[in-house]
Write a protein that holds these residues in place. Structure first.
Motif, PDB file in Angstrom:
ATOM      1  N   ALA A 188       0.931  -1.205  -0.140  1.00 44.41           N
ATOM      2  CA  ALA A 188      -0.066  -0.039  -0.102  1.00 44.41           C
ATOM      3  C   ALA A 188       0.905   1.286  -0.052  1.00 44.41           C
ATOM      4  CB  ALA A 188      -0.840  -0.081   1.253  1.00 44.41           C
TER       5      ALA A 188
ATOM      6  N   ALA B  19       0.928   3.878  -3.242  1.00 48.09           N
ATOM      7  CA  ALA B  19       0.389   5.310  -2.872  1.00 48.09           C
ATOM      8  C   ALA B  19       1.513   6.209  -3.565  1.00 48.09           C
ATOM      9  CB  ALA B  19       0.302   5.583  -1.550  1.00 48.09           C
TER      10      ALA B  19
ATOM     11  N   GLN C 168       1.239   8.573   1.312  1.00 49.53           N
ATOM     12  CA  GLN C 168       1.839   7.481   1.666  1.00 49.53           C
ATOM     13  C   GLN C 168       1.460   6.754   2.981  1.00 49.53           C
ATOM     14  OE1 GLN C 168       5.746   8.583  -0.551  1.00 49.53           O
ATOM     15  NE2 GLN C 168       5.552   6.058  -0.931  1.00 49.53           N
TER      16      GLN C 168
ATOM     17  N   ALA D 281      -1.994   5.730   3.542  1.00 53.98           N
ATOM     18  CA  ALA D 281      -2.342   4.718   2.792  1.00 53.98           C
ATOM     19  C   ALA D 281      -1.623   3.486   3.903  1.00 53.98           C
ATOM     20  CB  ALA D 281      -1.346   4.618   1.490  1.00 53.98           C
TER      21      ALA D 281
ATOM     22  N   ALA E 189      -3.934   0.474   5.615  1.00 56.01           N
ATOM     23  CA  ALA E 189      -3.567  -0.760   5.005  1.00 56.01           C
ATOM     24  C   ALA E 189      -3.430  -1.803   6.408  1.00 56.01           C
ATOM     25  CB  ALA E 189      -2.263  -0.839   4.294  1.00 56.01           C
TER      26      ALA E 189
END
Length: 365
Positions: free
Chosen positions: A66, A70, A88, A91, A95
């Protein structure tokens, strides 16, 4: 290629770039940390160590995927002001708990109620997801810092390369300027000397014109060379033509010789550089001398392979002439531009009178 085909190619390129970013070393670190996490959590969990390791590895790898995804695919409609590192991090933070939830739903065979009503499972969910988020964010921060440092180094290298290219262009421009200052000086000075002979009705005028044509044939192609340095043979041909022309102008006052060691004529040497010394010897050495004099031009290699060019005249000498002008100053600067600080141009008195000018430049072959 149709528009549909073009659209289909772009995601494939993105996927390949994303997969290349998942380096084996990164995967190894993530799996290793997941195993360590499982070992630390094992005393407080009922499932076996192997099952717990599978859960932590799954959560860790999902979080890594993930985070990496991202960085390659930004959500559509996201403002450009939002930094990539923030996307990021969000994400990764989403995740980790989602992957942990999937693990527990698998263990309860999809029974969400069995998951939320079991205090032990909720407790385990928190012990896996929260450390995964914290450790993941710390590692992500370190990764982003290393990426920024790599980008900074790349930008610095590009800047250094750009500065080096600008410096090279500046040297080339300076060299072109010096060449432009030198070449017209020789050409117009020679034409002025020829004009004086023609205007006086000298019977030598036809012979002088023939020598002038030979000089121009040797000189004019050199003025437009854009490639590397020409061969020294070209410069020696030009020097001979010039001295023959000057000898016809003052046959009783100028004698000369041009000698080149075997094999030296193939050496590369800047156009018009040797002619600068020869023309200087004529103007400032032979011309002012009452009885004229002799000019000797020599080209040879030193023991260390350096190219030595020497112009010796028996004229009035340096004491009786003015200080060196722009011709020699430009020549020194031109030689330094081509060969660097190893190039030398030296002047010395010759007994009983006269000047010896010597150029010494390094040669690769």
């Amino acid at each position: 290629m149709s528009a549909d085909a073009s659209v289909a190619v772009a995601p494939a390129i993105g996927w390949r770039a994303w997969l290349r970013g998942l380096k084996p070393l990164t995967l190894g670190w993530v799996i290793g940390l997941a195993v360590v996490g499982a070992a630390l959590l094992n005393p407080i969990f009922k499932p076996s160590f192997l099952e717990l390791t599978g859960r932590t590895v799954f959560v860790a790898l999902t979080s890594l995927l993930a985070f990496s995804a991202a960085g390659h695919w930004q959500p559509r409609g996201l403002p450009r002001q939002v930094p990539r590192w923030l996307v990021q991090s969000l994400a990764l933070a989403l995740a980790a708990p989602l992957a942990t939830l999937v693990v527990y739903l698998v263990s309860t065979r999809g029974d969400f109620r069995a998951f939320v009503t079991n205090e032990a499972r909720l407790f385990g969910f928190l012990w896996i997801s929260v450390p995964a988020i914290l450790v993941g964010l710390v590692l992500a921060l370190g990764s982003l810092l290393r990426e920024r440092e790599a980008q900074a180094r790349t930008l610095q290298l590009q800047l250094d390369l750009h500065q080096a290219e600008l410096a090279r262009q500046a040297v080339d421009a300076r060299l072109a300027l010096l060449t432009a200052q030198i070449e017209p000086h020789f050409l117009f000075n020679t034409l002025a000397n020829v004009q004086a002979l023609v205007e006086t009705g000298s019977p030598r005028a036809p012979e002088v014109l023939r020598s002038l044509i030979a000089y121009l044939r040797a000189a004019l192609p050199r003025l437009h060379e854009d490639g590397g340095l020409p061969a020294l043979a070209n410069e020696l041909t030009l020097v001979r033509a010039y001295l023959e022309l000057m000898h016809l102008r003052m046959p009783d006052r100028l004698q000369f010789t041009v000698q080149a060691e075997d094999g030296v004529e193939t050496a590369r040497f800047p156009a018009m550089a040797l002619l600068t010394l020869v023309e200087n010897a004529v103007r400032h050495g032979i011309d002012p001398a009452e009885d004229g004099g002799r000019i000797e031009v020599q080209a040879r290699r030193a023991a260390d392979g350096a190219l030595l060019l020497r112009v010796t005249d028996t004229g009035v000498g340096m004491a009786a002439t003015a200080a060196p002008g722009t011709g020699l100053a430009n020549l020194r600067e031109r030689l330094a531009s081509v060969y660097g600080p190893a190039a030398r141009l030296e002047l010395a008195e010759v007994a009983p009178h006269g000047v010896c000018a010597e150029i010494r430049v390094p040669q690769a072959a």
